[in-house]
Design a protein around this motif. Structure first.
Motif, PDB file in Angstrom:
ATOM      1  N   TYR A  19      -2.881   0.320  -4.316  1.00  0.00           N
ATOM      2  CA  TYR A  19      -2.611  -1.065  -3.964  1.00  0.00           C
ATOM      3  C   TYR A  19      -1.726  -1.693  -5.028  1.00  0.00           C
ATOM      4  O   TYR A  19      -2.068  -1.653  -6.209  1.00  0.00           O
ATOM      5  CB  TYR A  19      -3.921  -1.854  -3.870  1.00  0.00           C
ATOM      6  CG  TYR A  19      -4.769  -1.454  -2.677  1.00  0.00           C
ATOM      7  CD1 TYR A  19      -5.559  -0.303  -2.711  1.00  0.00           C
ATOM      8  CD2 TYR A  19      -4.769  -2.209  -1.512  1.00  0.00           C
ATOM      9  CE1 TYR A  19      -6.330   0.064  -1.621  1.00  0.00           C
ATOM     10  CE2 TYR A  19      -5.549  -1.853  -0.417  1.00  0.00           C
ATOM     11  CZ  TYR A  19      -6.319  -0.711  -0.479  1.00  0.00           C
ATOM     12  OH  TYR A  19      -7.071  -0.350   0.611  1.00  0.00           O
ATOM     13  N   GLN A  22       0.830  -1.196   0.000  1.00  0.00           N
ATOM     14  CA  GLN A  22       0.000   0.000   0.000  1.00  0.00           C
ATOM     15  C   GLN A  22       0.870   1.254   0.000  1.00  0.00           C
ATOM     16  O   GLN A  22       1.809   1.356   0.780  1.00  0.00           O
ATOM     17  CB  GLN A  22      -0.890   0.030   1.252  1.00  0.00           C
ATOM     18  CG  GLN A  22      -1.744  -1.207   1.423  1.00  0.00           C
ATOM     19  CD  GLN A  22      -2.551  -1.149   2.712  1.00  0.00           C
ATOM     20  OE1 GLN A  22      -2.149  -0.522   3.687  1.00  0.00           O
ATOM     21  NE2 GLN A  22      -3.697  -1.802   2.707  1.00  0.00           N
ATOM     22  N   GLU A  23       0.501   2.176  -0.868  1.00  0.00           N
ATOM     23  CA  GLU A  23       1.200   3.461  -0.940  1.00  0.00           C
ATOM     24  C   GLU A  23       0.169   4.492  -0.502  1.00  0.00           C
ATOM     25  O   GLU A  23      -0.873   4.635  -1.146  1.00  0.00           O
ATOM     26  CB  GLU A  23       1.547   3.642  -2.417  1.00  0.00           C
ATOM     27  CG  GLU A  23       2.624   4.591  -2.759  1.00  0.00           C
ATOM     28  CD  GLU A  23       2.693   4.710  -4.289  1.00  0.00           C
ATOM     29  OE1 GLU A  23       2.850   3.688  -4.996  1.00  0.00           O
ATOM     30  OE2 GLU A  23       2.555   5.837  -4.759  1.00  0.00           O
ATOM     31  N   ASN A  24       0.444   5.178   0.590  1.00  0.00           N
ATOM     32  CA  ASN A  24      -0.531   6.114   1.158  1.00  0.00           C
ATOM     33  C   ASN A  24      -0.107   7.561   0.955  1.00  0.00           C
ATOM     34  O   ASN A  24       1.035   7.913   1.259  1.00  0.00           O
ATOM     35  CB  ASN A  24      -0.672   5.864   2.664  1.00  0.00           C
ATOM     36  CG  ASN A  24      -1.086   4.438   2.958  1.00  0.00           C
ATOM     37  OD1 ASN A  24      -2.199   4.033   2.646  1.00  0.00           O
ATOM     38  ND2 ASN A  24      -0.180   3.649   3.530  1.00  0.00           N
ATOM     39  N   ARG A  52      -7.092  10.770   2.364  1.00  0.00           N
ATOM     40  CA  ARG A  52      -6.011   9.886   1.922  1.00  0.00           C
ATOM     41  C   ARG A  52      -6.325   9.273   0.562  1.00  0.00           C
ATOM     42  O   ARG A  52      -7.478   8.936   0.289  1.00  0.00           O
ATOM     43  CB  ARG A  52      -5.855   8.764   2.952  1.00  0.00           C
ATOM     44  CG  ARG A  52      -4.805   7.712   2.583  1.00  0.00           C
ATOM     45  CD  ARG A  52      -4.777   6.583   3.594  1.00  0.00           C
ATOM     46  NE  ARG A  52      -5.929   5.713   3.437  1.00  0.00           N
ATOM     47  CZ  ARG A  52      -6.390   4.885   4.377  1.00  0.00           C
ATOM     48  NH1 ARG A  52      -5.806   4.826   5.560  1.00  0.00           N
ATOM     49  NH2 ARG A  52      -7.433   4.135   4.150  1.00  0.00           N
ATOM     50  N   GLY A  61       3.523  11.113   2.298  1.00  0.00           N
ATOM     51  CA  GLY A  61       2.911   9.829   2.616  1.00  0.00           C
ATOM     52  C   GLY A  61       3.928   8.777   2.997  1.00  0.00           C
ATOM     53  O   GLY A  61       5.103   9.079   3.214  1.00  0.00           O
ATOM     54  N   ASP A  96       4.700   4.126   2.895  1.00  0.00           N
ATOM     55  CA  ASP A  96       4.328   2.801   2.398  1.00  0.00           C
ATOM     56  C   ASP A  96       3.993   1.866   3.548  1.00  0.00           C
ATOM     57  O   ASP A  96       4.554   1.983   4.646  1.00  0.00           O
ATOM     58  CB  ASP A  96       5.492   2.184   1.614  1.00  0.00           C
ATOM     59  CG  ASP A  96       5.748   2.930   0.308  1.00  0.00           C
ATOM     60  OD1 ASP A  96       4.855   3.700  -0.120  1.00  0.00           O
ATOM     61  OD2 ASP A  96       6.837   2.752  -0.273  1.00  0.00           O
ATOM     62  N   ARG A 119      -4.946   5.937  -1.468  1.00  0.00           N
ATOM     63  CA  ARG A 119      -4.099   4.756  -1.282  1.00  0.00           C
ATOM     64  C   ARG A 119      -4.059   3.944  -2.571  1.00  0.00           C
ATOM     65  O   ARG A 119      -5.108   3.642  -3.160  1.00  0.00           O
ATOM     66  CB  ARG A 119      -4.652   3.904  -0.142  1.00  0.00           C
ATOM     67  CG  ARG A 119      -3.956   2.569   0.021  1.00  0.00           C
ATOM     68  CD  ARG A 119      -4.545   1.772   1.179  1.00  0.00           C
ATOM     69  NE  ARG A 119      -4.092   2.275   2.475  1.00  0.00           N
ATOM     70  CZ  ARG A 119      -4.589   1.874   3.639  1.00  0.00           C
ATOM     71  NH1 ARG A 119      -5.563   0.983   3.671  1.00  0.00           N
ATOM     72  NH2 ARG A 119      -4.125   2.360   4.765  1.00  0.00           N
TER      73      ARG A 119
END
Ligand code: MN
Ligand code: MN
Ligand code: MN
Length: 267
Positions: free
Chosen positions: A123, A99-101, A119, A195, A197, A121
């Motif tokens: 995937y 996940q990259e937020n 946010r 952000g 990860d 996110r």
């Protein structure tokens, strides 16, 4: 059919009005329900949505958020204990999600001043993108509760928002973004907060979806067991017993991943 559409539209409009004038909203909603009774209408999709909004959560800013996230959050202190926890659940392993937020606020802190978190996110890089709006999380005894509403969004469009947050304000195809624009003025636009990860290993275990999270910040890593459930106290007890039996150390999480990001901490 014609009537139900008109009603649906009115109720849809109402939920935006709710935020600014609670009193008028009450009057309007009682008018609506009597209209519904009068016409003997069944709940349509629109009505069901409005109903959900009615029982939804209101943040301090008056923003109506549809759902509630309830999750157990247990902190695992180090990577060796985290590896032990992962092998314990290995027979129930389902998948790993990278996940990259990314986080956003109004240029004048319109969202953070009201404890609202926005946010996006991703995937596994470009598999899926979800936009999430969360209200203030209350984290007590390792159980977190927060108003939360999520929506899937096209990955390329989501990428463009990370590049240029103001593009979000021009986008009209997301209910969630429309709702935010309806509540906040954002007169100087949006800003990108950065952000982090998170590598999430998912386990389908005894009917629960357990998430073993390895969160990476430039200042270090956090290890956590998370699980969304409507019976958090029960699950927490089961998990604590199991971890103790296996001599895997753990503690109640005291801070959300986002709060650790914002404060540059590992708590
Ligand atoms: Mn969530
Ligand atoms: Mn969480
Ligand atoms: Mn979660």
């Amino acid at each position: 059919m014609r009537i139900s559409l008109v009603l649906g539209k009115k109720i849809g409009g109402r939920s935006l009005r709710v935020c600014r004038q609670p009193l008028q909203e009450k009057l309007f909603s009682s008018t609506c329900s009597s209209q519904i009774k009068e016409h003997g209408l069944v709940r349509t999709g629109h009505l069901a949505m409005a109903k959900e909004n009615e029982v939804g959560n209101e943040t301090e800013g008056g923003l109506q958020i549809k759902g509630e996230e309830v999750e157990v959050k247990l902190r695992i202190p180090d990577s060796a204990s985290f590896a032990a926890a992962k092998s314990l659940f290995l027979p129930s392993f389902k998948n790993v999600l990278n996940q990259e937020n990314h986080f956003f606020d109004g240029s004048n802190e319109e969202l953070s001043s009201q404890k609202v978190v926005l946010r996006i996110r991703f995937y596994n890089s470009d598999q899926k993108a979800i936009i999430t709006c969360k209200g203030k999380q209350v984290l007590k005894d390792g159980i977190g509760r927060a108003p939360e509403e999520e929506e899937e969004i096209d990955v390329q469009i989501a990428r463009s928002f990370v590049q240029d947050p103001d593009a979000m304000l021009l986008y009209d195809d997301s209910n969630l973004i429309r709702k935010l624009k309806g509540e906040f003025e954002f007169k100087d636009g949006l800003k990108y907060l950065g952000g982090f990860d998170n590598q999430r290993s998912v386990y389908e275990w005894r009917g629960y979806s357990l998430e073993l999270d390895l969160t990476s910040y430039p200042w270090g890593c956090l290890h956590e067991i998370e699980c969304e459930t409507n019976k958090p106290e029960d699950l927490k007890q089961i998990l604590e017993k199991l971890l103790a039996e296996q001599c895997i150390p753990f503690s109640d999480a005291k801070k959300s991943k986002f709060a650790n990001f914002k404060d540059q901490t590992l708590e």
